[in-house]
Design an enzyme around this catalytic site. Structure first.
Site, PDB file in Angstrom:
ATOM      1  N   SER A 148     -15.336   1.555   8.928  1.00  0.00           N
ATOM      2  CA  SER A 148     -15.435   0.772   7.696  1.00  0.00           C
ATOM      3  C   SER A 148     -16.891   0.363   7.553  1.00  0.00           C
ATOM      4  O   SER A 148     -17.705   0.611   8.438  1.00  0.00           O
ATOM      5  CB  SER A 148     -14.544  -0.465   7.791  1.00  0.00           C
ATOM      6  OG  SER A 148     -15.054  -1.336   8.787  1.00  0.00           O
ATOM      7  N   LYS A 149     -17.212  -0.310   6.440  1.00  0.00           N
ATOM      8  CA  LYS A 149     -18.616  -0.686   6.213  1.00  0.00           C
ATOM      9  C   LYS A 149     -19.134  -1.606   7.308  1.00  0.00           C
ATOM     10  O   LYS A 149     -20.283  -1.533   7.700  1.00  0.00           O
ATOM     11  CB  LYS A 149     -18.768  -1.340   4.844  1.00  0.00           C
ATOM     12  CG  LYS A 149     -18.802  -0.304   3.741  1.00  0.00           C
ATOM     13  CD  LYS A 149     -19.247  -0.888   2.435  1.00  0.00           C
ATOM     14  CE  LYS A 149     -19.327   0.210   1.389  1.00  0.00           C
ATOM     15  NZ  LYS A 149     -19.619  -0.291   0.071  1.00  0.00           N
ATOM     16  N   ARG A 150     -18.260  -2.487   7.832  1.00  0.00           N
ATOM     17  CA  ARG A 150     -18.747  -3.415   8.870  1.00  0.00           C
ATOM     18  C   ARG A 150     -19.082  -2.663  10.158  1.00  0.00           C
ATOM     19  O   ARG A 150     -19.866  -3.115  10.972  1.00  0.00           O
ATOM     20  CB  ARG A 150     -17.740  -4.538   9.127  1.00  0.00           C
ATOM     21  CG  ARG A 150     -16.479  -4.103   9.825  1.00  0.00           C
ATOM     22  CD  ARG A 150     -15.417  -5.198   9.849  1.00  0.00           C
ATOM     23  NE  ARG A 150     -14.142  -4.649  10.250  1.00  0.00           N
ATOM     24  CZ  ARG A 150     -13.747  -4.512  11.495  1.00  0.00           C
ATOM     25  NH1 ARG A 150     -14.531  -4.879  12.484  1.00  0.00           N
ATOM     26  NH2 ARG A 150     -12.565  -4.022  11.776  1.00  0.00           N
ATOM     27  N   HIS A 151     -18.480  -1.477  10.348  1.00  0.00           N
ATOM     28  CA  HIS A 151     -18.780  -0.664  11.528  1.00  0.00           C
ATOM     29  C   HIS A 151     -20.059   0.147  11.357  1.00  0.00           C
ATOM     30  O   HIS A 151     -20.609   0.658  12.312  1.00  0.00           O
ATOM     31  CB  HIS A 151     -17.653   0.348  11.790  1.00  0.00           C
ATOM     32  CG  HIS A 151     -16.369  -0.271  12.238  1.00  0.00           C
ATOM     33  ND1 HIS A 151     -15.158   0.088  11.704  1.00  0.00           N
ATOM     34  CD2 HIS A 151     -16.111  -1.226  13.160  1.00  0.00           C
ATOM     35  CE1 HIS A 151     -14.195  -0.610  12.295  1.00  0.00           C
ATOM     36  NE2 HIS A 151     -14.755  -1.411  13.172  1.00  0.00           N
ATOM     37  N   GLY A 152     -20.461   0.375  10.124  1.00  0.00           N
ATOM     38  CA  GLY A 152     -21.620   1.238   9.885  1.00  0.00           C
ATOM     39  C   GLY A 152     -21.309   2.423   9.000  1.00  0.00           C
ATOM     40  O   GLY A 152     -22.051   3.389   8.972  1.00  0.00           O
TER      41      GLY A 152
END
Length: 482
Positions: A242-246
């Protein structure tokens, strides 16, 4: 007959070049280039509502940033629609496809019944052998593939191994929609065939598509390319990216200050291994990369590992190249143009002189730029809160006297200024730190920086003395403002 390797990267232009797409492109590029083959770029823009020129530009600039080049012109799938239609009509004429007049309402009922009964085949084949004379009036037909009803469809995958589907579970695929537009499944097969693609390397979310596309190849009597379906990238916690993971675009990593060579090396090692080795030059990647060394389980994205790799590449990169990279970064970030305007010939020379010390401590270009902030600062510099606390009236008075003392230094260097500052401290009976700390605050506006004598050497005599005098005279101006 030529057996050269031909691979392709075929993104849908509905957003940026995300990290998974960038890795897929890299693997295709390495596989082809390492074998003297061709790497092609095809933009799958058949979804007219979601495809945007901005996304196409983001994909192309992301590939260029990563140093991934392609052979020939970019192929745009939508422009080939007529060819896709001709192939579907040919299958119809040869009895390998049929017109289906099922209405959207009938299809919805079929899908619901299949789900209720736990069947993966959603279409019941009702128009497979019916006469078109039975067609209801006013219904525009789709064209469906007459897929085999029994037996198996097998893909011998270079990563997943032998994968088998029972044909009774696979639908008769729609090849042309009722408005005569080709479906993704048909377009991909026709384009890959016409572009002479020998190896399809893509994410394993396309594995079932591989079986469906093989059925189309078989119906057309065309050779099936070798397939390699790569596991997707997961976050550090093992869940879907996801975006929080990169799960960001290549442009975001560029803006965060990662070097393209480090990013390429990091992507290579996401799911592919070569012993315990971590660092690969491009030539070494091309020599070593092979499909069979790709793991079957999802790779985990790890920002700390990327940072560590980037720090390595920063240390290994020539100072002048890093300065060029900083200028490229400034061209992409908000407010970067203001900073870039300060890069005069003198400031560039100072930044280059400081680079060996700066790049030892920075993990990204953003950190490097931040550390070089004291060089780019404009006079009179504004010290931060911690530096202001050091610049007491007594300290400023001391700096004024120090400026006079340093004026006499003729051959300006880290060594000569250190001798002068130490001599000044001894003469005024103060500890070196009591001079060096306010000196740092006055010259850099911060309490942390490279070694203070290195700072003096980098800034040079004229700039160093001017900054000292600015701070030494500031309290007077400050009192007037109060």
């Amino acid at each position: 007959m030529s057996h050269a390797v031909v691979t392709r990267f075929a993104p849908s232009p509905t957003g940026f070049l995300h990290i998974g797409g960038a890795r897929t492109a890299l693997f295709n590029w390495l596989y082809a280039r390492g074998r003297g083959g061709k790497f092609l770029l095809r933009i799958e823009d058949t979804d007219r509502e979601r495809s945007t020129p901005g996304a196409i530009e983001a994909i192309i600039s992301g590939l260029k940033w990563l140093g991934i080049d392609w052979d020939g012109e970019v192929v745009y799938q939508f422009s080939r629609s007529q060819r896709h239609r001709e192939v579907a009509e040919g299958l119809l004429a040869s009895g390998k496809a049929y017109r289906c007049y099922a209405t959207p309402e009938e299809l919805a009922v079929m899908r619901e019944a299949a789900r209720r009964e736990g069947r993966s085949r959603l279409y019941d084949g009702r128009w497979r052998d019916r006469d078109a004379a039975d067609a209801p009036p006013g219904v525009r037909p789709t064209i469906r593939l007459k897929a085999p009803l029994d037996g198996e469809t097998v893909v011998d995958d270079q990563v997943q191994g032998r994968v088998v589907w029972r044909n009774e579970h696979l639908d008769d695929l729609v090849l042309l929609r009722s408005d005569a537009t080709p479906t993704y499944m048909l377009a991909v097969v026709v384009d890959d065939h016409d572009m002479a693609v020998t190896h399809i390397i893509r994410g394993d979310d396309h594995l079932t598509n591989g079986a469906r596309q093989k059925q189309i190849y078989d119906a057309l009597g065309w050779p099936v390319p070798i397939m390699a379906h790569i596991p997707l990238i997961h976050g550090p916690d093992g869940t879907k990216m996801s975006k929080r993971h990169g799960a960001l675009g290549a442009d975001a990593y560029q803006a965060m200050g990662y070097l393209p060579a480090a990013m390429r090396n990091y992507l290579l090692r996401l799911g592919w291994s070569h012993g315990d080795r971590e660092i690969f030059s491009t030539a070494e990647m091309l020599a070593a990369f092979d499909l069979r060394a790709i793991g079957r389980s999802p790779a985990r994205f790890d920002f700390a590992k990327l940072e560590s790799l980037n720090a390595h590449y920063m240390r290994e990169t020539a100072d002048a190249v890093l300065l060029d990279e900083i200028e490229r970064l400034l061209a992409r970030v908000a407010g970067g143009d203001r900073i870039a305007a300060r890069l005069t010939t003198a400031v560039r020379a100072r930044t280059l002189a400081a680079m060996p010390g700066l790049k030892e401590r920075a993990k990204t270009l953003v950190e490097l730029l931040d550390a070089a902030g004291f060089i780019l600062a404009q006079r009179p510099i504004t010290p931060d809160e911690k530096a202001v606390a050091l610049l007491t009236p007594q300290a400023r008075e001391l700096l004024g006297a120090l400026a006079g003392h340093l004026q006499a230094v003729e051959s300006w260097s880290a060594e000569s200024t250190e001798l002068a500052v130490r001599g000044f401290s001894a003469a005024h009976d103060v500890k070196l730190g009591a001079v060096a700390q306010p000196l740092r605050g006055a010259l850099t506006g911060r309490t942390t920086s490279p070694g203070i004598f290195d700072v003096l050497a980098v800034l040079g005599k004229e700039e160093s003395l001017a900054r000292l005098k600015d701070q030494a005279t500031l309290p007077v101006a400050a009192r007037k403002r109060d």
